[in-house]
Design a protein around this motif. Sequence first.
Motif, PDB file in Angstrom:
ATOM      1  N   VAL A  11     100.739 -31.456  61.193  1.00 19.66           N
ATOM      2  CA  VAL A  11     101.922 -31.871  61.948  1.00 19.66           C
ATOM      3  C   VAL A  11     102.043 -33.390  61.885  1.00 19.66           C
ATOM      4  O   VAL A  11     101.050 -34.111  62.031  1.00 19.66           O
ATOM      5  CB  VAL A  11     101.838 -31.427  63.424  1.00 19.66           C
ATOM      6  CG1 VAL A  11     102.973 -32.038  64.238  1.00 19.66           C
ATOM      7  CG2 VAL A  11     101.884 -29.911  63.526  1.00 19.66           C
ATOM      8  N   TYR A  12     103.268 -33.868  61.666  1.00 25.14           N
ATOM      9  CA  TYR A  12     103.564 -35.301  61.688  1.00 25.14           C
ATOM     10  C   TYR A  12     104.604 -35.546  62.776  1.00 25.14           C
ATOM     11  O   TYR A  12     105.650 -34.900  62.812  1.00 25.14           O
ATOM     12  CB  TYR A  12     104.102 -35.758  60.338  1.00 25.14           C
ATOM     13  CG  TYR A  12     104.770 -37.116  60.375  1.00 25.14           C
ATOM     14  CD1 TYR A  12     104.010 -38.280  60.509  1.00 25.14           C
ATOM     15  CD2 TYR A  12     106.151 -37.235  60.287  1.00 25.14           C
ATOM     16  CE1 TYR A  12     104.621 -39.522  60.539  1.00 25.14           C
ATOM     17  CE2 TYR A  12     106.773 -38.472  60.313  1.00 25.14           C
ATOM     18  CZ  TYR A  12     106.006 -39.615  60.444  1.00 25.14           C
ATOM     19  OH  TYR A  12     106.614 -40.846  60.492  1.00 25.14           O
ATOM     20  N   GLU A  13     104.312 -36.494  63.659  1.00 22.74           N
ATOM     21  CA  GLU A  13     105.253 -36.890  64.703  1.00 22.74           C
ATOM     22  C   GLU A  13     105.385 -38.403  64.694  1.00 22.74           C
ATOM     23  O   GLU A  13     104.410 -39.121  64.457  1.00 22.74           O
ATOM     24  CB  GLU A  13     104.784 -36.409  66.084  1.00 22.74           C
ATOM     25  CG  GLU A  13     104.935 -34.910  66.284  1.00 22.74           C
ATOM     26  CD  GLU A  13     104.639 -34.486  67.713  1.00 22.74           C
ATOM     27  OE1 GLU A  13     105.248 -33.515  68.168  1.00 22.74           O
ATOM     28  OE2 GLU A  13     103.787 -35.131  68.357  1.00 22.74           O
ATOM     29  N   HIS A  15     107.886 -41.886  66.459  1.00 24.99           N
ATOM     30  CA  HIS A  15     108.964 -42.465  67.266  1.00 24.99           C
ATOM     31  C   HIS A  15     109.119 -43.901  66.784  1.00 24.99           C
ATOM     32  O   HIS A  15     108.612 -44.836  67.390  1.00 24.99           O
ATOM     33  CB  HIS A  15     108.621 -42.399  68.752  1.00 24.99           C
ATOM     34  CG  HIS A  15     109.747 -42.820  69.648  1.00 24.99           C
ATOM     35  ND1 HIS A  15     110.085 -44.125  69.862  1.00 24.99           N
ATOM     36  CD2 HIS A  15     110.634 -42.088  70.369  1.00 24.99           C
ATOM     37  CE1 HIS A  15     111.112 -44.195  70.704  1.00 24.99           C
ATOM     38  NE2 HIS A  15     111.478 -42.965  71.015  1.00 24.99           N
ATOM     39  N   ARG A 115     109.617 -34.624  64.527  1.00 23.40           N
ATOM     40  CA  ARG A 115     108.450 -33.745  64.464  1.00 23.40           C
ATOM     41  C   ARG A 115     108.596 -32.878  63.230  1.00 23.40           C
ATOM     42  O   ARG A 115     109.543 -32.103  63.107  1.00 23.40           O
ATOM     43  CB  ARG A 115     108.326 -32.866  65.714  1.00 23.40           C
ATOM     44  CG  ARG A 115     107.023 -32.038  65.725  1.00 23.40           C
ATOM     45  CD  ARG A 115     106.931 -31.163  66.971  1.00 23.40           C
ATOM     46  NE  ARG A 115     105.607 -30.571  67.095  1.00 23.40           N
ATOM     47  CZ  ARG A 115     105.216 -29.463  66.466  1.00 23.40           C
ATOM     48  NH1 ARG A 115     106.061 -28.829  65.659  1.00 23.40           N
ATOM     49  NH2 ARG A 115     103.992 -28.997  66.637  1.00 23.40           N
ATOM     50  N   ALA A 117     106.529 -30.162  60.901  1.00 25.61           N
ATOM     51  CA  ALA A 117     105.371 -29.259  60.849  1.00 25.61           C
ATOM     52  C   ALA A 117     105.304 -28.604  59.475  1.00 25.61           C
ATOM     53  O   ALA A 117     106.299 -28.085  58.971  1.00 25.61           O
ATOM     54  CB  ALA A 117     105.474 -28.192  61.935  1.00 25.61           C
TER      55      ALA A 117
END
Length: 278
Positions: A11-13, A15, A115, A117
């Motif tokens: 997963v990459y998140e 901001h 986000r 995934a």
Amino acid sequence: MDVNRLREECVYESHAPLEALADDLAQIESLAAEWRAAWTRLLISGIVAIAAGFIVLAFFYPAGLALIAIGIYLFVRMKRSPRAVANHIGRCEFVKSVAGMLALDTEVRTPAVIRLAFNPQRELLSEDPWPNRKNGRQRLYKTSWLSLETTLCDGTTFTETIDDLVRERSFTNPRGKSKTKSRTHSLLGMRLAYSQKVYGDATPLSARMQKEIQLPSASFVRAVETTGRIVKVKALVTQYGDLARTSSMLALGVYRMLNLSRDLEARKRALPKTGDAP
């Protein structure tokens, strides 16, 4: 970027501004290439170790067992490798295309919340018998792998989501073998929270919007919902290669109607009010 989370959870998140997003996606592509190469090395080494172990067993039992154990260990390591990132690396290219489209209409430092995934959990939507097939079953799943949100220069909050809809059919063929066939379509959702001061009320254009949005031949508008502040559209994409084109054409179609709404609102405001002196 949290590389450990990418490796463990796929997963990459983020901001951060869209420029930083592009750099992170390029890094993910580089890591995916490294992980795929490492997975291949583990696979080859495991096969060689086990094959050599069975050969050595005939001459020296302990050494043969040791080689087989090493081969099994390599296969276990291989299973724990973040192969899903490499398998779905095309999602990075799609997000880069969306980011490139949005960069033309956003301030440089405006943050984008994303986000992405690569191995999301599948949600079972339904399960039913599949008629005319022995032991036939049909299952429908949903996997949500993208959520992206940012603010455009005109004050509109832009949100895009991607859900893969997977239809899985299993049955027993005449030879008694179990077979499973799957088909994947993508549901692209787009939400634009626009300013009524800028665009007026686009609600009367909802039906026209659904008719005039032009998409690739393998994509279809599923729903359009318009209020005085929000436009929501959903499109079904049956070919993964059309996902980027569908996204850009969907946004273009919505903005064509918003700009028409703005023009109509400007004309309405320019009309003399009832009771005004001629």
